[in-house]
Structures are given as structure tokens and as C-alpha cells.
Design a protein around this motif. Structure first.
Motif, mmCIF file in Angstrom:
data_model
loop_
_atom_site.group_PDB
_atom_site.id
_atom_site.type_symbol
_atom_site.label_atom_id
_atom_site.label_comp_id
_atom_site.label_asym_id
_atom_site.label_seq_id
_atom_site.Cartn_x
_atom_site.Cartn_y
_atom_site.Cartn_z
ATOM 1 N N ASP A 215 0.861 -1.184 0.000
ATOM 2 C CA ASP A 215 0.000 0.000 0.000
ATOM 3 C C ASP A 215 0.896 1.233 0.000
ATOM 4 O OD1 ASP A 215 -2.423 -1.350 0.034
ATOM 5 O OD2 ASP A 215 -2.397 -1.562 2.216
ATOM 6 N N TYR A 216 0.814 2.036 -1.064
ATOM 7 C CA TYR A 216 1.634 3.245 -1.128
ATOM 8 C C TYR A 216 1.054 4.369 -0.279
ATOM 9 C CZ TYR A 216 3.920 1.086 -5.193
ATOM 10 O OH TYR A 216 4.611 0.244 -6.027
ATOM 11 N N GLY A 217 -0.277 4.492 -0.281
ATOM 12 C CA GLY A 217 -0.903 5.565 0.482
ATOM 13 C C GLY A 217 -2.155 6.061 -0.202
ATOM 14 N N THR A 218 -2.686 7.167 0.285
ATOM 15 C CA THR A 218 -3.898 7.775 -0.262
ATOM 16 C C THR A 218 -3.625 9.247 -0.543
ATOM 17 O OG1 THR A 218 -4.773 8.316 1.932
ATOM 18 C CG2 THR A 218 -5.395 6.180 0.986
ATOM 19 N N GLU A 219 -4.470 9.830 -1.389
ATOM 20 C CA GLU A 219 -4.307 11.247 -1.726
ATOM 21 C C GLU A 219 -5.667 11.892 -1.939
ATOM 22 O OE1 GLU A 219 -1.256 12.191 -4.562
ATOM 23 O OE2 GLU A 219 -2.375 13.907 -5.367
ATOM 24 N N SER A 242 -0.918 11.136 1.677
ATOM 25 C CA SER A 242 -0.608 10.531 2.972
ATOM 26 C C SER A 242 -0.051 9.138 2.726
ATOM 27 C CB SER A 242 -1.868 10.442 3.843
ATOM 28 O OG SER A 242 -2.389 11.732 4.113
ATOM 29 N N ALA A 243 1.243 8.968 3.010
ATOM 30 C CA ALA A 243 1.918 7.703 2.716
ATOM 31 C C ALA A 243 1.560 6.645 3.743
ATOM 32 C CB ALA A 243 3.425 7.912 2.689
ATOM 33 N N ASP A 244 1.480 5.402 3.291
ATOM 34 C CA ASP A 244 1.362 4.273 4.198
ATOM 35 C C ASP A 244 2.712 4.054 4.881
ATOM 36 O OD1 ASP A 244 1.574 1.117 4.691
ATOM 37 O OD2 ASP A 244 -0.542 1.671 4.721
ATOM 38 N N SER A 247 5.292 1.866 3.161
ATOM 39 C CA SER A 247 5.746 2.203 1.813
ATOM 40 C C SER A 247 7.123 2.856 1.796
ATOM 41 C CB SER A 247 4.741 3.135 1.134
ATOM 42 O OG SER A 247 4.769 4.426 1.722
ATOM 43 N N GLY A 248 7.507 3.484 2.905
ATOM 44 C CA GLY A 248 8.760 4.220 2.941
ATOM 45 C C GLY A 248 8.718 5.538 2.203
#
Length: 263
Positions: A215-219, A242-244, A247-248
Motif C-alpha cells: 500500500d503506497y498511500g492515499t491522496e 498521505s503515505a502508508d 511504503s517508505g
């Protein structure tokens, strides 16, 4: 797949020979040979020019009651960056479906496959692409739901679109201007309307990898545009990625203000 990055102050343009026509044909036809890409960074910046020997072919046809069908082949021999040299073959179908008075449904389906081409430094590279969207338009409102996948070749490399208007897709925070090696799955919701003379749009993205279940994140993206006069447009964008934690990637917020004048 091929764009001019028109919202940037320094647009992307092409040194190319092209045929755009179809008035005498039963279908639309675009063919271009691209010798150089003048990128948004300018002539005096590193990477400002992208030397290519690229062929671009797109054939399309409108079908009453169904929509517009298109098939395309993009053979990109990117001499300045061989890892971007790819052969992409695909097709799409998009259109409006009237449901009732002042109510329309919209749709888009697209599939493509990509492989290494010319002097690409990847070996036996292959990845798929798809996009599916469904929308509704009624009483001045527009809503949409969709998913786009830029696939991965088992984590070795992701489906690339080096000539595209990348800012227009996969979030306005520009976190995915290059496809990750593990690929990119973008699930998105959108809503838009017009209040007086101000156009408003909201888009929510959920990003994940194609390979490896990351999961990279949401935007969340928001945009307001206003037409000052027939020649001038004012725009404001906000993007919040907003990064997970796994994900780094960093959290990123951006505000973008622009004024466009067209003579």
C-alpha cells in the motif's frame, strides 16, 4: 500516453512530423514520427531534451449509441534513455449513455500491453495496463469511480508512459511521475460541479502496487477554476498525499496557483 503537459508554464512539445486527418476516411487517423521531445525543464537544464526515434499511431472511430473506439501503437525508441524504449499496443472504448432527462452515464474501458523495444536495457520486459471508469452527470454535478493499473513485470519494471502529461494522472502531488518497478494500482473517486462561475473538483486516490501487495498511500486532490474573461483563466489546486507507513514514502502537500492567458 502522449501529451503536452499544458498546465506547466513551460509546455512539452515535439520535434516531429505528423499526419492528423480522417475527413476523407471512415475513421480518424493520427501518425507521427518524433525525433526529439522538448521537455518542461527547458533547453538549458539537464534532461531538457529527450532524443527519440519514436512512431505514434492512433486510429479511432465513433459508433452511434456506443461511443468512440480507438486502437493505438506507440513504438518509442528513446535514444537518450534506453530503459524507456518500449512498444505499447492497446485499445479503448469510451462514451456517454443517456439514461433519462438531464441524466447521463459515462464509461471508459481500456487495455494495453507493453514490452521492451529497440535498445532497451531491460531483458524480456512485459507489463499490462488497464483503465476502467464509470461516471454519472446530472443537474450540474459529475461523479466518477475508476481504477487504473500500470502493471509490473514481477517487480523488475513497471509499465511506463514517458511522453504523457503525467501530472494529469495518479494524483496532483506528483508522487508517481515514474511508475514504480512494482507497478501502480490507482483506485479513484471524483466529484465536480460549478458554483456561479467557479468550477470545483474533488478526487480521492488509493494507491497500491501491482506486485508485492504494497500500500503506497492515499491522496486527496481539490481544484477550483475561474474564467476571468474569454482569454484568461485562474486556477488553484491542493494535493495532500498521505503515505502508508510500510511504503517508505514521505507525506507530501502541495498548493498550486496558476493564470493562463490565450490570445
Amino acid at each position: 500516453f502522449v501529451g503536452n503537459v499544458g498546465w506547466r508554464q513551460n509546455h512539452q512539445s515535439y520535434d516531429a512530423l505528423a499526419y492528423v486527418g480522417g475527413s476523407s476516411l471512415p475513421f480518424g487517423l493520427v501518425y507521427g514520427y518524433v525525433q526529439n521531445v522538448n521537455r518542461i525543464f527547458g533547453d538549458f537544464a539537464g534532461g531538457g531534451d529527450l532524443r527519440t526515434a519514436a512512431h505514434v499511431l492512433n486510429v479511432s472511430k465513433d459508433f452511434d449509441g456506443l461511443g468512440k473506439a480507438a486502437a493505438y501503437v506507440y513504438a518509442l525508441d528513446v535514444e537518450a534513455a534506453p530503459a524507456l524504449s518500449t512498444m505499447t499496443i492497446g485499445a479503448s472504448l469510451a462514451g456517454d449513455l443517456p439514461v433519462g432527462e438531464d441524466f447521463d452515464m459515462t464509461y471508459r474501458v481500456e487495455f494495453a500491453t507493453q514490452s521492451d523495444y529497440a535498445d532497451n536495457t531491460m531483458t524480456d520486459y512485459s507489463a499490462d495496463y488497464y483503465r476502467a471508469e464509470l461516471g454519472a452527470k446530472f443537474e450540474g454535478f459529475q461523479f466518477g469511480l475508476g481504477q487504473e493499473l500500470l502493471g509490473s513485470d514481477d517487480g523488475a519494471a513497471g509499465f511506463s508512459t514517458p511522453l504523457a502529461t503525467l501530472h494529469a494522472h495518479n494524483g496532483w502531488a506528483d508522487m508517481f511521475l515514474g511508475t514504480p518497478a512494482a507497478g501502480l494500482e490507482d483506485t479513484f473517486l471524483s466529484a465536480g460541479t460549478k458554483v456561479s462561475d467557479v468550477g470545483l473538483k474533488l478526487v480521492y486516490h488509493s494507491f497500491a502496487s501491482d506486485f508485492g501487495d504494497t500500500d503506497y498511500g492515499t491522496e486527496l486532490d481539490a481544484q477550483a477554476t475561474y474564467k476571468l474573461n474569454p482569454n484568461m483563466n485562474l486556477g488553484l489546486k491542493y494535493a495532500d498525499f498521505s503515505a502508508d507507513d510500510a511504503s517508505g514514502m514521505p507525506d507530501v502537500s502541495k498548493i498550486m496557483l496558476w493564470l493562463t492567458w490565450t490570445p
